[in-house]
Write an enzyme that holds these catalytic residues in place. Structure first.
Site, PDB file in Angstrom:
ATOM      1  N   TYR A  64     -12.641  -0.889  -7.444  1.00 56.86           N
ATOM      2  CA  TYR A  64     -11.500  -0.074  -7.042  1.00 56.86           C
ATOM      3  C   TYR A  64     -10.720   0.408  -8.256  1.00 56.86           C
ATOM      4  CZ  TYR A  64      -6.919   1.079  -5.067  1.00 56.86           C
ATOM      5  OH  TYR A  64      -5.757   1.717  -4.736  1.00 56.86           O
ATOM      6  N   HIS A  92       0.963  10.436 -10.823  1.00 52.77           N
ATOM      7  CA  HIS A  92       1.236  10.780  -9.418  1.00 52.77           C
ATOM      8  C   HIS A  92       2.198   9.796  -8.761  1.00 52.77           C
ATOM      9  CE1 HIS A  92      -1.581   7.755  -7.607  1.00 52.77           C
ATOM     10  NE2 HIS A  92      -0.920   8.015  -6.494  1.00 52.77           N
ATOM     11  N   ARG A 289      37.329 -26.553   5.905  1.00 52.40           N
ATOM     12  CA  ARG A 289      36.766 -27.843   6.286  1.00 52.40           C
ATOM     13  C   ARG A 289      35.236 -27.877   6.162  1.00 52.40           C
ATOM     14  NH1 ARG A 289      36.779 -29.713  12.279  1.00 52.40           N
ATOM     15  NH2 ARG A 289      38.328 -28.057  12.396  1.00 52.40           N
ATOM     16  N   ASN A 415       0.406   6.523   3.519  1.00 54.64           N
ATOM     17  CA  ASN A 415      -0.792   6.523   2.680  1.00 54.64           C
ATOM     18  C   ASN A 415      -2.057   6.658   3.528  1.00 54.64           C
ATOM     19  OD1 ASN A 415      -2.418   4.400   0.343  1.00 54.64           O
ATOM     20  ND2 ASN A 415      -1.552   6.373  -0.180  1.00 54.64           N
ATOM     21  N   ASN A 418      -3.513   3.653   5.173  1.00 52.64           N
ATOM     22  CA  ASN A 418      -3.978   2.552   4.333  1.00 52.64           C
ATOM     23  C   ASN A 418      -2.897   1.489   4.193  1.00 52.64           C
ATOM     24  OD1 ASN A 418      -5.583   1.172   2.257  1.00 52.64           O
ATOM     25  ND2 ASN A 418      -4.138   2.046   0.790  1.00 52.64           N
ATOM     26  N   GLN A 419      -1.699   1.908   3.873  1.00 47.38           N
ATOM     27  CA  GLN A 419      -0.578   0.984   3.751  1.00 47.38           C
ATOM     28  C   GLN A 419       0.174   0.964   5.085  1.00 47.38           C
ATOM     29  OE1 GLN A 419       1.734   1.129   0.124  1.00 47.38           O
ATOM     30  NE2 GLN A 419       0.118   2.228  -0.967  1.00 47.38           N
TER      31      GLN A 419
END
Length: 517
Positions: A64, A92, A289, A415, A418-419
């Site tokens: 990746y 980007h 208190r 995305n 994807n996300q």
């Protein structure tokens, strides 16, 4: 055979020592000007990781960000030119906006990123790492926008802005102000970093931005808990309240370690033989208190959440990662641990600020302040004393509540799907930083009221260092005075007195004028 750490590296070891102290040492190591170095074992791990990655690539493995595109574009081949692929990633993602993270948060973010990459799981060359470490060690700190991160594939956007600065683009801090990075580098006699696909992705693909802000927030909350309990002890002593709520036997049987510590901090301010004054009620309102219970619960949360932060600081939040001579693809970049911590820290900040605001209300009310004048002015009607300070403090707490909505409840899939599950950790951390800043202003407001008690009672200027510092913040209130600056100064002096000696100072919020020290 290269031996990797079986668990988190030393700073992530939470089995011994006090958690706030461990985080304090981490911040001191990061910001103390000592820099990061590679020892022989570090160098061997990093070389092995990079070699394994190159070997897998030579064997035709898909990796990746190196052979495949980024995010949902993983279905498409990457650019053949690795430098172009790396720069494309950085460029980007440089879409962040908003105010910059504090200089301290940005410097800590970079240190955390380098520390993670040093483990050897990122496949980054030692040459690139040493170049980054040299720039960081020489005081080069990128200007990083605070808005634009999902904290899902790491804090991509803020870290990309940092990467851009290291490469000679964007901005860096110089004399407390943003300046063009290329000029800052030239002034330091340094050369920009040349990114390739793997090193660029390893740098931007971590949780370090949200983690850095959360770590600094954690330290601020530990200081605020000490500040509130210290002021409580002074108030109980001056009003002549019963000392029983803070007694060791009572707090011991609750079986909460934070409560016992908070009670001890209150007792430290009660004097050698505290006794209730005639006319005080048997039981005070909860904001006096129940301080051990509330501040103690915050301390216990800080212990629990601090362990998570320490573990994250000692981990590898990359994708892919090189482990056991294999390249593994997964989701170590997802900042859910940091996001949940950041949200919890914001809730803790509100608990402490609400205690301070409610105590301020008691001190200004003759029904609770021992019959002293309303608003603690010696000339009620002709003057208004701390009325404006209380109004502002109430507004600060209301604003804190607005900011307190959990960021982890606000994900938006993006995305190309994807996300589709994102933690919004940096959003939560930056909201928490503003919440904590406001909390200091509420605490500073209470500190002024505590000093005004002594002035109304005709007490001389105190000799104890902390109270002598605070005494200087408040002008005599025989006539009304603008007190905005006094509130900030009181908060800053109180914070400065409670900061452990020798500790590097850095705040999670930006703006040098936020508190005056």
């Amino acid at each position: 055979m290269i031996v990797y750490p079986a668990e988190a590296p030393p700073a992530g070891d939470t089995a011994s020592g006090d958690v706030p102290d461990q985080l304090g040492r981490l911040v001191a190591d990061a910001l103390g000007g000592h820099g990061l170095r590679l020892d022989p074992a570090d160098s061997a791990r990093m070389r092995a990781g990079a070699e394994i990655l190159e070997r897998r690539l030579a064997e035709g493995a898909e990796v990746y960000g190196v052979t495949r595109g980024f995010g949902p574009l993983v279905r498409h081949p990457a650019a053949a030119d690795r430098a172009a692929q790396g720069l494309g990633l950085i460029h980007h993602l440089c879409a962040g906006q908003g105010p910059a993270l504090s200089r301290g948060a940005s410097a800590l973010m970079v240190w955390l990123r380098l520390r993670s990459m040093r483990q050897g799981h990122s496949g980054v060359s030692t040459a690139t790492w040493r170049h980054l470490a040299e720039l960081h060690g020489r005081g080069f700190v990128p200007v990083v926008p605070s808005e634009g991160s999902l904290s899902a594939s790491g804090d991509l956007v803020p870290l990309a802005h940092a990467a851009l600065a290291f490469g000679g683009g964007g901005e860096a801090w110089q004399d407390g102000r943003p300046a063009p990075s290329d000029a800052v580098l030239a002034g330091l006699g340094l050369t920009p970093v040349r990114w390739d696909a793997r090193s660029a992705l390893a740098f931007v693909n971590g949780t370090s931005a949200s983690l850095a802000v959360a770590i600094l927030e954690h330290r601020e909350l530990a200081l605020q808990a000490r500040a509130v309990t210290t002021l409580t002890g002074r108030i109980v002593r001056r009003l002549g309240c019963s000392p029983q709520p803070y007694a060791e036997p009572l707090n011991r049987v609750r079986n909460q370690p934070g409560q016992r510590r908070a009670a001890a901090w209150v007792r430290a301010g009660l004097g050698p033989d505290p006794r209730p004054h005639a006319g005080r009620p048997l039981q005070e309102p909860y904001s006096l208190r129940c301080v051990p219970q509330v501040a103690g619960a915050v301390l216990d949360q800080l212990d629990a959440q601090g362990r998570i932060l320490l573990a994250e600081a000692g981990g590898c939040t990359d994708n892919p990662v090189v482990v056991d001579e294999q390249v593994w693809h997964g989701g170590n970049f997802h900042a859910a641990p940091v996001g949940l911590v950041a949200d919890q820290l914001t809730l803790c900040a509100h608990q402490l600020a609400l205690l301070a605001e409610r105590q301020l209300a008691l001190l200004l009310d003759p029904a609770h302040n021992g019959g002293r004048p309303p608003m603690l002015t010696p000339r009620p009607g002709a003057a208004s004393g701390l009325a404006g300070v209380q109004i502002a403090a109430s507004s600060f707490v209301a604003k804190m509540r607005q900011l307190g909505y959990p960021a982890t409840l606000t994900p938006i899939p993006t995305n190309l799907g994807n996300q589709d599950h994102v933690p919004m950790a940096l959003n939560g951390a930056t909201a928490g930083a503003e919440t904590i800043r406001l909390g200091w202003l509420v605490i500073g407001s209470l500190a002024l009221a505590v000093q005004q008690l002594d002035r109304l009672d005709g007490r001389p200027a105190p000799e104890e260092p902390l109270w002598a510092e605070l005494w200087q913040c408040l002008p005599p209130l025989d006539t009304d005075q603008p007190l905005a600056g006094a509130v900030r100064e009181a908060a800053g002096r109180l914070r400065g007195c409670l900061l452990p000696p020798g500790r590097v100072d850095a705040t999670p919020w930006a703006g040098a004028d936020a508190l005056v020290q």
